[in-house]
Motif scaffolding. Structure first.
Motif, PDB file in Angstrom:
ATOM      1  N   LYS A 137      30.334  79.704  26.134  1.00  0.00           N
ATOM      2  CA  LYS A 137      30.296  80.838  25.160  1.00  0.00           C
ATOM      3  C   LYS A 137      28.677  81.734  25.348  1.00  0.00           C
ATOM      4  CE  LYS A 137      32.006  81.121  20.589  1.00  0.00           C
ATOM      5  NZ  LYS A 137      32.241  80.416  19.540  1.00  0.00           N
ATOM      6  N   LEU A 138      27.755  80.963  25.403  1.00  0.00           N
ATOM      7  CA  LEU A 138      26.631  81.728  25.401  1.00  0.00           C
ATOM      8  C   LEU A 138      26.417  82.467  26.778  1.00  0.00           C
ATOM      9  CD1 LEU A 138      23.882  82.180  24.035  1.00  0.00           C
ATOM     10  CD2 LEU A 138      22.893  80.131  25.220  1.00  0.00           C
ATOM     11  N   ARG A 139      27.086  81.803  27.803  1.00  0.00           N
ATOM     12  CA  ARG A 139      27.110  82.574  29.162  1.00  0.00           C
ATOM     13  C   ARG A 139      28.004  83.957  29.094  1.00  0.00           C
ATOM     14  NH1 ARG A 139      27.554  79.467  34.238  1.00  0.00           N
ATOM     15  NH2 ARG A 139      28.221  81.013  35.610  1.00  0.00           N
ATOM     16  N   GLN A 140      29.170  83.922  28.116  1.00  0.00           N
ATOM     17  CA  GLN A 140      29.875  85.072  28.024  1.00  0.00           C
ATOM     18  C   GLN A 140      28.942  86.000  27.223  1.00  0.00           C
ATOM     19  OE1 GLN A 140      33.727  84.790  26.276  1.00  0.00           O
ATOM     20  NE2 GLN A 140      34.744  85.258  28.288  1.00  0.00           N
ATOM     21  N   ALA A 141      28.394  85.595  26.283  1.00  0.00           N
ATOM     22  CA  ALA A 141      27.618  86.628  25.257  1.00  0.00           C
ATOM     23  C   ALA A 141      26.452  87.401  26.183  1.00  0.00           C
ATOM     24  CB  ALA A 141      27.061  85.855  24.237  1.00  0.00           C
ATOM     25  N   THR A 142      25.866  86.373  27.047  1.00  0.00           N
ATOM     26  CA  THR A 142      24.832  86.874  27.777  1.00  0.00           C
ATOM     27  C   THR A 142      25.183  87.854  28.791  1.00  0.00           C
ATOM     28  OG1 THR A 142      23.997  84.579  27.424  1.00  0.00           O
ATOM     29  CG2 THR A 142      22.428  86.145  29.040  1.00  0.00           C
ATOM     30  N   GLN A 143      26.314  87.364  29.387  1.00  0.00           N
ATOM     31  CA  GLN A 143      27.000  88.462  30.377  1.00  0.00           C
ATOM     32  C   GLN A 143      27.128  89.693  29.879  1.00  0.00           C
ATOM     33  OE1 GLN A 143      30.840  86.891  31.775  1.00  0.00           O
ATOM     34  NE2 GLN A 143      29.703  85.154  32.833  1.00  0.00           N
ATOM     35  N   PHE A 144      27.608  89.770  28.693  1.00  0.00           N
ATOM     36  CA  PHE A 144      27.852  91.227  28.131  1.00  0.00           C
ATOM     37  C   PHE A 144      26.485  91.879  27.701  1.00  0.00           C
ATOM     38  CE2 PHE A 144      32.104  89.688  27.010  1.00  0.00           C
ATOM     39  CZ  PHE A 144      32.931  90.635  27.593  1.00  0.00           C
ATOM     40  N   GLU A 145      25.301  90.970  27.229  1.00  0.00           N
ATOM     41  CA  GLU A 145      24.210  91.280  27.005  1.00  0.00           C
ATOM     42  C   GLU A 145      23.552  92.069  28.284  1.00  0.00           C
ATOM     43  OE1 GLU A 145      21.364  88.511  25.310  1.00  0.00           O
ATOM     44  OE2 GLU A 145      22.718  88.480  23.684  1.00  0.00           O
ATOM     45  N   LEU A 146      23.658  91.482  29.516  1.00  0.00           N
ATOM     46  CA  LEU A 146      23.435  91.898  30.639  1.00  0.00           C
ATOM     47  C   LEU A 146      23.919  93.180  30.954  1.00  0.00           C
ATOM     48  CD1 LEU A 146      23.158  88.971  33.223  1.00  0.00           C
ATOM     49  CD2 LEU A 146      21.180  90.141  32.372  1.00  0.00           C
ATOM     50  N   VAL A 147      25.074  93.456  30.728  1.00  0.00           N
ATOM     51  CA  VAL A 147      25.649  94.658  30.980  1.00  0.00           C
ATOM     52  C   VAL A 147      25.250  95.723  30.137  1.00  0.00           C
ATOM     53  CG1 VAL A 147      28.067  95.801  30.891  1.00  0.00           C
ATOM     54  CG2 VAL A 147      27.884  93.416  31.823  1.00  0.00           C
ATOM     55  N   ASP A 148      24.992  95.200  28.947  1.00  0.00           N
ATOM     56  CA  ASP A 148      24.520  96.191  27.819  1.00  0.00           C
ATOM     57  C   ASP A 148      23.330  96.820  28.198  1.00  0.00           C
ATOM     58  OD1 ASP A 148      25.660  97.124  25.532  1.00  0.00           O
ATOM     59  OD2 ASP A 148      24.020  96.150  24.229  1.00  0.00           O
ATOM     60  N   ILE A 149      22.299  95.743  28.581  1.00  0.00           N
ATOM     61  CA  ILE A 149      20.930  96.146  28.985  1.00  0.00           C
ATOM     62  C   ILE A 149      20.947  96.999  29.877  1.00  0.00           C
ATOM     63  CG2 ILE A 149      18.867  95.101  29.868  1.00  0.00           C
ATOM     64  CD1 ILE A 149      19.413  92.362  28.524  1.00  0.00           C
ATOM     65  N   GLN A 150      21.857  96.691  31.119  1.00  0.00           N
ATOM     66  CA  GLN A 150      21.950  97.486  32.423  1.00  0.00           C
ATOM     67  C   GLN A 150      22.247  98.784  32.046  1.00  0.00           C
ATOM     68  OE1 GLN A 150      24.622  98.489  34.427  1.00  0.00           O
ATOM     69  NE2 GLN A 150      23.567  98.785  36.373  1.00  0.00           N
ATOM     70  N   GLU A 151      23.205  99.093  30.960  1.00  0.00           N
ATOM     71  CA  GLU A 151      23.601 100.390  30.753  1.00  0.00           C
ATOM     72  C   GLU A 151      22.603 101.022  29.898  1.00  0.00           C
ATOM     73  OE1 GLU A 151      27.352  99.964  28.618  1.00  0.00           O
ATOM     74  OE2 GLU A 151      28.305  99.721  30.917  1.00  0.00           O
ATOM     75  N   LYS A 152      21.701 100.404  29.032  1.00  0.00           N
ATOM     76  CA  LYS A 152      20.722 101.020  28.202  1.00  0.00           C
ATOM     77  C   LYS A 152      19.460 101.444  28.980  1.00  0.00           C
ATOM     78  CE  LYS A 152      20.875  98.403  24.193  1.00  0.00           C
ATOM     79  NZ  LYS A 152      20.328  97.406  23.606  1.00  0.00           N
ATOM     80  N   THR A 153      19.240 100.451  30.072  1.00  0.00           N
ATOM     81  CA  THR A 153      17.983 100.814  30.776  1.00  0.00           C
ATOM     82  C   THR A 153      18.259 101.347  31.945  1.00  0.00           C
ATOM     83  OG1 THR A 153      18.069  98.368  31.914  1.00  0.00           O
ATOM     84  CG2 THR A 153      16.707  98.678  29.829  1.00  0.00           C
ATOM     85  N   GLY A 154      19.404 101.445  32.419  1.00  0.00           N
ATOM     86  CA  GLY A 154      19.622 102.224  33.813  1.00  0.00           C
ATOM     87  C   GLY A 154      18.931 101.301  34.949  1.00  0.00           C
ATOM     88  N   THR A 155      18.461 100.125  34.679  1.00  0.00           N
ATOM     89  CA  THR A 155      18.164  99.328  35.691  1.00  0.00           C
ATOM     90  C   THR A 155      19.288  98.951  36.828  1.00  0.00           C
ATOM     91  OG1 THR A 155      16.586  98.330  34.268  1.00  0.00           O
ATOM     92  CG2 THR A 155      16.696  97.373  36.326  1.00  0.00           C
ATOM     93  N   THR A 156      18.806  98.915  38.207  1.00  0.00           N
ATOM     94  CA  THR A 156      19.864  98.379  39.203  1.00  0.00           C
ATOM     95  C   THR A 156      19.581  96.861  39.051  1.00  0.00           C
ATOM     96  OG1 THR A 156      19.453 100.325  40.299  1.00  0.00           O
ATOM     97  CG2 THR A 156      20.373  98.497  41.527  1.00  0.00           C
ATOM     98  N   PHE A 157      20.617  96.248  38.933  1.00  0.00           N
ATOM     99  CA  PHE A 157      21.007  94.591  39.047  1.00  0.00           C
ATOM    100  C   PHE A 157      21.510  94.139  40.365  1.00  0.00           C
ATOM    101  CE2 PHE A 157      20.680  93.273  34.466  1.00  0.00           C
ATOM    102  CZ  PHE A 157      19.832  93.983  33.997  1.00  0.00           C
ATOM    103  N   VAL A 158      20.706  93.100  40.867  1.00  0.00           N
ATOM    104  CA  VAL A 158      21.589  92.332  42.173  1.00  0.00           C
ATOM    105  C   VAL A 158      21.459  91.065  41.551  1.00  0.00           C
ATOM    106  CG1 VAL A 158      21.588  91.737  44.395  1.00  0.00           C
ATOM    107  CG2 VAL A 158      20.588  94.114  43.973  1.00  0.00           C
ATOM    108  N   ILE A 159      22.935  90.584  41.370  1.00  0.00           N
ATOM    109  CA  ILE A 159      22.907  89.121  40.834  1.00  0.00           C
ATOM    110  C   ILE A 159      23.565  88.195  41.843  1.00  0.00           C
ATOM    111  CG2 ILE A 159      25.227  89.683  39.667  1.00  0.00           C
ATOM    112  CD1 ILE A 159      24.543  88.153  37.382  1.00  0.00           C
TER     113      ILE A 159
END
Ligand SMILES: Nc1ncnc2c1ncn2[C@@H]1O[C@H](COP(=O)(O)OP(=O)(O)OP(=O)(O)O)[C@@H](O)[C@H]1O
Ligand SMILES: [Mg+2]
Lengths: 375, 272
Positions: free
Chosen positions: A181-203
């Protein structure tokens, strides 16, 4: 959602943020990365997927500056970064082992990177508070890393790597220790952060579902080589090899020889004396060429009688049923002994399921259900 | 507690008697009123008072303290640096030779170390005094420090340093802000080890000490050759007390530390 489709990799005018050019990394005579050429674009959420030991961490470490490529060049915004030391790169990494500083509190861990720059004190405090809130760690700010749980540590590591708002963020298995559950929430958070900050993520991830959920593109690796780079849909629907098809999701692979049947259709002879399969492909195959037909279980129908209009139909008996809640996977053994997996949605209660063990059934699929692969 | 068998009781008594009886006798006789060491003539602390009047002993004690502090500090610096290089830099040309050479003084007979240092100091025309003893003690205690520190560094997670670099530290900052605080306990015990080694060294000090500076062990040794005096007993008792207090407090501190970590972890488990 976005009005325009985000696909810089299809735009020849777009400049990549990261560019691997013929990068090879050897440890002694062991080749960890083998002649890698890859472009990653700004604002991408790029996932590296592959079995353990295929070189994912090594690739990240080269981007962060802890390993130098044996051959080749790595460019960041068009500039060769191979000679740049890690502390001079606008790149932050979240380590697979977290690497939290045990002698510092959660707060000081997150502030560590900020304090290395010339950021004013109160700005640092604001930024750390923001990070604590984002990762829901406010209550633990004063604790040391050994005083918090594994999942909390992972979030500290994430917050620490995010705090400096780097151009490029490398996440090595960032969510491995979290519950579903936390994993899914964090995944969405990551995507959210990524959209907000415009950072490029390599995961980096072992979990293909995670890669499918968050990534703009996925690279499937095997033994230091990239097998395929594409969007999640493409990787799933149109894998370029049976390795990729097999690695991403469940798949049935039938190996045989091909015979052109005109109009992009091919007959696949996969067993002596059995009627050939029909498969469509826009690739060209020559007669007699060995090929693999990859068909996803959910594209295979199961029925009691031979369906009249199916392109491919085979008879067998139910060997096993795997109940997955909303879905059931039937393992059907064909007369040849080969087992085919077919998946159906569970719309009825289990007790009223139409097939059970040992039932004779037909499995069938259309000509376009599978992908014809040459390797 | 389980009842101890007579065999266990006997062995533990014998063992402790063997270890501590000489010291107990020394302590008891330091409170002897008689001038004769072997004849008990009642309790008295006069030898302690007399000790405080003895300029020569006080000078030697001061020299010893100076030498111990300086040499153990320099040895800790050099030893930590050597350990860091050996553990961190991976394989480089001549690494085995280099590490062998660092550890050689551990097994080198002290007489030889002392003699070679003496020859060196004479050769370069250095007057023997506090400086030469400090140099000599640094030489032999540095390898002890480097053994202690490098065994800690072996288990040190290198990704911590990488994380520091990644967050913008220079290599020196990464060492100062991350590595050093984490290995500090090992560095401190290395310092303590060097300090005690310097405190009780007799052989090397006798080679490198000059007329201008004598250490306490040399002083005691030469005094004893003229006959054991109750004053020496008093001095030794004080040294035993200092060492005992040091050892006990060091072990208390480390015990309290491990208790605290345990408690913190339990608290974390409850919160999670
Ligand atoms: N410093 C090193 N010296 C020698 N071999 C190494 C070194 N680092 C990595 N390797 C080897 O390189 C290969 C790739 O390692 P890497 O850590 O990149 O794997 P990975 O894909 O991250 O695996 P995992 O999913 O298990 O983390 C492995 O076979 C590993 O043994
Ligand atoms: Mg890895």
């Amino acid at each position: 959602m976005n009005q325009t489709v985000f696909a810089p990799w299809d735009d020849p005018k777009e400049k990549p943020l990261i560019r691997f050019k013929g990068v090879t990394k050897r440890f002694g005579d062991f080749t960890a990365i083998d002649d890698l050429t890859l472009d990653i674009y700004e604002r991408e959420f790029f996932a590296l997927l592959g079995p353990s030991g295929c070189g994912k961490t090594t690739m990240m470490r080269m981007l962060a500056g802890f390993e130098n490529p044996t051959e080749g060049v790595i460019e960041l915004s068009g500039q060769n970064i191979v000679p740049v030391p890690p502390n001079k790169r606008a790149v932050n990494m979240m380590f697979q082992s977290y690497a939290l500083f045990p002698h510092l509190t959660v707060y000081d861990n997150i502030a560590f990177g900020l304090r290395r720059g010339d950021m004013p004190k109160h700005d640092i405090a604001d930024r750390v508070d923001e990070m604590l809130k984002l990762t829901r760690l406010e209550k633990f700010a004063a604790r040391k890393p050994h005083q918090i749980s594994g999942g909390q540590r992972q979030r500290v590591a994430l917050a620490r790597s995010l705090a400096k708002a780097p151009k490029l963020l490398l996440l090595d298995e960032p969510l491995g220790a979290l519950d579903a559950k936390l994993r899914q929430a964090t995944q969405f958070e990551l995507v959210d952060i990524q959209e907000k900050t415009g950072t490029t993520f390599v995961i980096v991830t072992h979990d293909q579902e995670e890669a499918m959920t968050v990534a703009s593109r996925v690279a499937v690796m095997d033994e230091g080589r990239i097998m395929q780079v594409a969007t999640p849909e493409k990787i799933y629907e149109a894998p370029n090899s049976s390795y990729v098809a097999d690695f991403i999701g469940d798949v049935n692979i039938l190996t045989g020889t091909v015979k052109p049947a005109g109009e992009g259709l091919y007959q696949v002879h996969w067993s002596e004396g059995r009627e050939p399969n029909i498969a469509a492909s826009d690739k060209n195959f020559s007669e007699g060429q060995t090929c693999h037909l990859a068909v996803r279980p959910e594209k295979i129908a199961i029925s009691a009688d031979r369906p009249a209009d199916a392109d491919n139909a085979l008879q067998g008996k139910v060997l096993d049923i795997a109940y997955l809640g909303n879905l059931s996977t039937y393992h059907v053994e064909l007369q040849s002994g080969k087992v085919i997996k077919a998946q159906t949605a569970n719309t009825r209660r289990v007790s009223r399921r139409s097939f059970t063990w040992e039932d004779p059934v037909w499995v069938s699929w259309t000509a376009t259900a599978g992908v014809l692969l040459d390797r | 507690m389980t009842k101890m068998s007579w065999f266990n009781v006997t062995s533990i008594t014998l063992g402790f008697a063997f270890l501590y009886l000489p010291m107990v006798i020394l302590v008891i006789y330091s409170f002897n009123a008689s001038q004769l060491v072997t004849v008990w003539a009642g309790f008295s602390t006069k030898w302690y008072a007399e000790l405080l009047q003895n300029e020569a002993f006080l000078d030697a004690a001061w020299v010893t303290l100076q030498v111990a502090v300086m040499s153990s500090t320099i040895a800790t610096l050099l030893g930590t640096m050597a350990a860091y290089v050996l553990v961190r830099s991976g394989r480089f040309w001549g690494r085995t030779l280099f590490s062998g050479m660092i550890y050689a003084p551990l097994v080198m007979p002290e007489v030889i170390t002392g003699l070679s240092l003496l020859l060196l100091f004479i050769g370069i025309g250095l007057d023997r005094g506090v400086l030469t003893i400090v140099l000599a003690h640094t030489t032999f205690s540095m390898c002890y420090v480097s053994v202690v520190v490098s065994s800690r560094l072996m288990t040190f997670d290198q990704s911590l340093e990488e994380a520091a670099l990644d967050l913008g530290c220079s290599s020196f900052d990464a060492f100062r802000l991350v590595t050093l605080p984490i290995i500090a306990p090992a560095v401190i015990s290395g310092w303590l080890l060097a300090f005690t080694l310097s405190l009780d060294d007799l052989v090397i000090a006798s080679f490198t000490a000059g007329p201008s500076a004598t250490t306490l062990p040399i002083k005691i040794f030469s005094a004893v050759r003229l006959g054991v005096s109750p004053e020496i007993n008093a001095l030794s008792t004080i040294m035993i007390a200092i060492v005992a207090v040091g050892v006990i407090s060091a072990s208390l501190v480390s015990k309290r530390n491990s208790l605290r970590i345990q408690r913190d972890e339990q608290a974390a488990a409850r919160a999670a």
